[in-house]
Scaffold this active site. Structure first.
Site: not given
Length: 783
Positions: A186, A259
């Protein structure tokens, strides 16, 4: 009974037979590649149906149980982060044994027919202390993590090299189960330095990982971290957003959600997360039906044992609790939930004809423990470790300490009274004077001051500071050192000459217990209980204050009366049939002396925080602006830097900054810090300032109250409402300075990063008299 070599050969044969029956036999020379539109396993289309669990959050004795449940759910893959701070607790000192034996975890997954997605960082986030970075990176105050700083990159390279020795042999290309490896994590929500991301990619390759690499970012952050040779995965996307996002980089896919969130994280003092199982099932079904590969984050959250919880920063410091239950399909103790059954039924619908799901393993035993007494006690400060003397306070990292508590002691040789102020309290302090507690301060509540009155000298001031968990997400994490990171002053005069006593709690403490009457201040308690049979249980901590618990030498983690977590998970594999020993540290003793073990956790029970100041109660007033009061209009530059705006000196007591638009064209306005410049260009004092009026402030979803704009803490911000309501521009913040000043300008400090509400266009007003405002009938009112 067969001898050991025969038994080992028999076990290997049976494992191989099971894998063949499952159609998941592993052998050297297998391939997993990212095709033009599909993932290909040995040349055949392969849809990843994965679930995440973290070996460091599960006792090793239970790894097989949790992985069996992943397989029984119908998953063909599991994913795990690798936490750097678990494996290199000190520079150059590596640990890959016991609960840190990640290779054993990966091999166990392979034995059960599961592929593995590896997420080695170096940054993980994951609501884990410092996002997985080792704390010793913070000892050098000039070193910057997640950057091209050569000192950081050298440390990363060493970590990856050692990790490669453990896990590179377990890739699918060498007969193992690892099919993909993630690059960083991320990063697009943190920065835009793709050259840095490329350096991390190169390190992973140089460490021996030759399987496909991928990254994971939210839909809007993906451009900041994209590399052409690293496959893009999109976090949190559902429905058609998956396709529209990934097609910008790969028009034909494959499509991967690293995710998929069936639950969410918790913070101390905030409600436990709940995500609807039906909605989760519908979104998951849509993804599988459209051929999207998915990793469920989390399938099983587990527990932040010890001091490994992290923290977020949403306008204020938000530490995460010990439980990482995550409202996941498998609960904190690994038991299937309604959500597990729902997702298992979805997967069953996509099985090939005549295939069936493996059965669930036998449930692990659960026990209740009758109430027992902790009848022995000892003052935490009765017996101190070796001291470190320093002119100024030092942080934990400065003295080589990673976790636990740090005591700061100063001896007053003169009478004194006034406000004691701690600048840079990270994160919770208990203060004692001559051994008697005088109060506590909590960073969550911006606690920094306490009144003290020293009449008899010499007098000993003790400040015991708890590391509540390092921030794991966002720009604030790069400098979140622990302990007292600034100065301590009494009525603005800095206090010098300190003795520091580290309590890292690397192992269970063994104080000198005496009787059953707790002394003043933080207290150790000790007791024992008997069990006829062992099983998982949940220690009921309701009635206790704030601290942590060891059972038979295992640190179960933190408890805190504020909730929402009120129990501590105690795995049955850590219990003895017969006698069991408990040590408990309570920073805020309440008089409670007993504990019991429950068969189910209590994770959603909030209690009033005794240190939390009341939220502001003020009437929203609509200011009537006059052109004659306008002294400046303009636009702020984008970025994180403070910006000074000057104009012809104007006398006034009331000022108002009006936000007309934001840098991201969203509905919001925010300010980290706001100052006024006097006639001489110097900053005016702010100790008499009060909010006169504000059109909007977020008080529920975060601490976005207007006073944060002048609280001397740039980490806290004024932010307009974004939770239940999202009013649009214009927004305004009006301040009563307390008296008339000559004002020649102002300084605006924006919140950092590319966040909502950073002001672009503005108007600034100054008046000697209060601003008029509109009453409920629309008529002007002049205070």
């Amino acid at each position: 009974m067969p001898n050991k070599p025969v038994r080992r050969n028999l076990i290997s044969f049976l494992r191989g037979l099971v894998l063949m029956i499952l159609g998941l036999n592993f052998s050297p020379g297998q391939t997993f590649i990212v095709g033009d539109s599909l993932f290909l396993l040995n040349g055949k289309p392969f849809q990843i149906i994965s679930g995440e669990m973290h070996y460091a959050r599960i006792p090793p004795e239970y790894w097989r149980d949790r992985l069996l449940k992943a397989r029984a759910m119908g998953l063909n893959t599991v994913a795990t982060y690798v936490f750097w701070n678990v494996h290199e607790p000190h520079p150059g000192v590596f640990n890959f044994s016991g609960s840190a034996d990640v290779a054993r975890f990966v091999r166990t997954a392979q034995e059960l027919g599961l592929r593995v997605i590896l997420r080695p960082g170096p940054y993980a986030c994951a609501e884990w202390d410092f996002g997985g970075f080792p704390s010793w990176l913070l000892k050098d105050h000039s070193l910057k993590v997640r950057s091209a700083d050569p000192r950081f990159l050298d440390a990363c390279a060493s970590y990856f090299h050692r990790l490669g020795q453990e896990l590179a042999p377990l890739q699918i290309t060498r007969g193992g189960p690892i099919i993909m490896v993630q690059v960083e994590n991320e990063y697009g929500s943190f920065g835009r330095d793709t050259a840095y991301v490329g350096r991390i990619r190169n390190m992973i390759r140089e460490a021996g990982f030759d399987v496909p690499l991928f990254n994971a970012d939210g839909p809007t952050q993906m451009p900041n971290a994209f590399l052409p040779d690293v496959f893009p995965g999109v976090n949190g996307a559902t429905g058609s957003e998956v396709f529209t996002t990934i097609r910008r980089y790969r028009p034909h896919g494959p499509f991967f959600v690293p995710e998929f969130y069936p639950g969410w994280l918790d913070h101390w003092g905030e409600p436990h997360a709940h995500v609807d199982p039906q909605e989760t099932g519908r979104d998951f079904d849509w993804l599988l039906a459209h051929g999207v590969s998915v990793n469920i984050y989390m399938l099983h959250g587990g527990t932040n044992f010890g001091f490994m919880n992290g923290a977020n920063f949403g306008g204020r410091y938000q530490p995460q609790p010990t439980s990482y239950d995550y409202d996941a399909p498998l609960d904190e103790a690994g038991r299937p939930t309604v959500k597990y059954v729902k997702l298992r039924d979805v997967i069953r619908n996509y099985l090939p004809p005549h295939d069936s799901l493996p059965p669930l393993p036998t449930p692990l035993p659960v026990v209740e423990v009758p109430s027992f007494d902790l009848s022995e006690s000892a003052g935490m400060l009765d017996r101190l470790p070796p001291k470190i003397s320093s002119l100024h306070p030092l942080g934990m990292e400065d003295v080589g300490q990673s976790y636990g508590y740090l005591l700061y002691r100063h001896v007053f040789k003169y009478p004194a009274a006034g406000d004691l102020q701690i600048d840079g309290l990270h994160d919770y302090a208990v203060l004692c004077l001559d051994g008697k507690k005088i109060g506590s301060l909590d960073r969550r509540n911006k606690g920094r001051k306490i009144f003290i009155n020293i009449r008899t000298v010499p007098a000993i001031l003790d400040i015991l500071v708890e590391n509540g968990g390092r921030i794991n997400y966002g720009r604030e994490m790069v400098s979140d050192r622990k302990g007292i990171t600034g100065s301590v002053s009494l009525e603005t005069k800095e206090i010098l000459d300190w003795d520091l006593y580290p309590f890292p709690m690397d192992s269970e403490p063994v104080p000198a217990y005496h009787g059953d009457i707790p002394p003043s201040g933080p207290v150790f308690f000790h007791g024992k209980f008997q069990l006829g049979k062992t099983g998982d249980t949940f220690l009921d901590m309701r009635g206790w204050g704030k601290g942590c618990v060891w059972v038979n030498g295992h640190n179960l983690g933190r408890f805190w009366y504020i909730g929402p977590q009120q129990t501590l998970y105690l795995p049955g594999c850590w219990l003895n049939g017969g006698e069991n020993e408990v040590t408990l540290l309570d920073l805020e003793p309440t008089g409670c002396h007993t504990i019991r073990g429950l068969s189910s956790p209590v994770l959603d029970s909030l209690v009033t925080d005794r240190l939390k100041p009341p939220l502001p109660q003020r009437e929203k007033r609509k200011i009537l602006f006059s052109k004659g009061d306008l002294v400046k209009a303009g636009s702020f530059l984008p970025g994180d830097n403070p910006q000074d705006v000057t104009f012809t000196a104007t006398a006034g007591r009331y000022v108002c900054l009006r936000s007309l638009s934001s840098q991201r064209n969203d509905h919001f306005a925010s300010i980290a810090e706001f100052y006024l410049l006097g006639k001489d260009g110097r900053l005016l004092p702010r100790d008499t300032w009060k909010i006169y009026a504000v059109d909007s402030e977020e008080l529920q979803s975060e601490d976005g109250q207007a006073e944060n704009a002048f609280d001397d803490d740039p980490e806290t911000i004024w932010h307009t409402e974004w939770g239940s309501a999202q009013p649009d521009h214009p927004h305004y913040l009006a301040i009563d300075l307390g008296s008339v000043h000559e004002i020649s300008g102002f300084r605006y400090i924006p919140r950092i990063q590319e966040r909502p509400g950073k002001i672009r266009d503005y108007k600034f007003y100054v008046r000697k008299l209060p601003f008029a405002f509109e009453d409920s009938t629309g008529s002007p009112q002049h205070p």
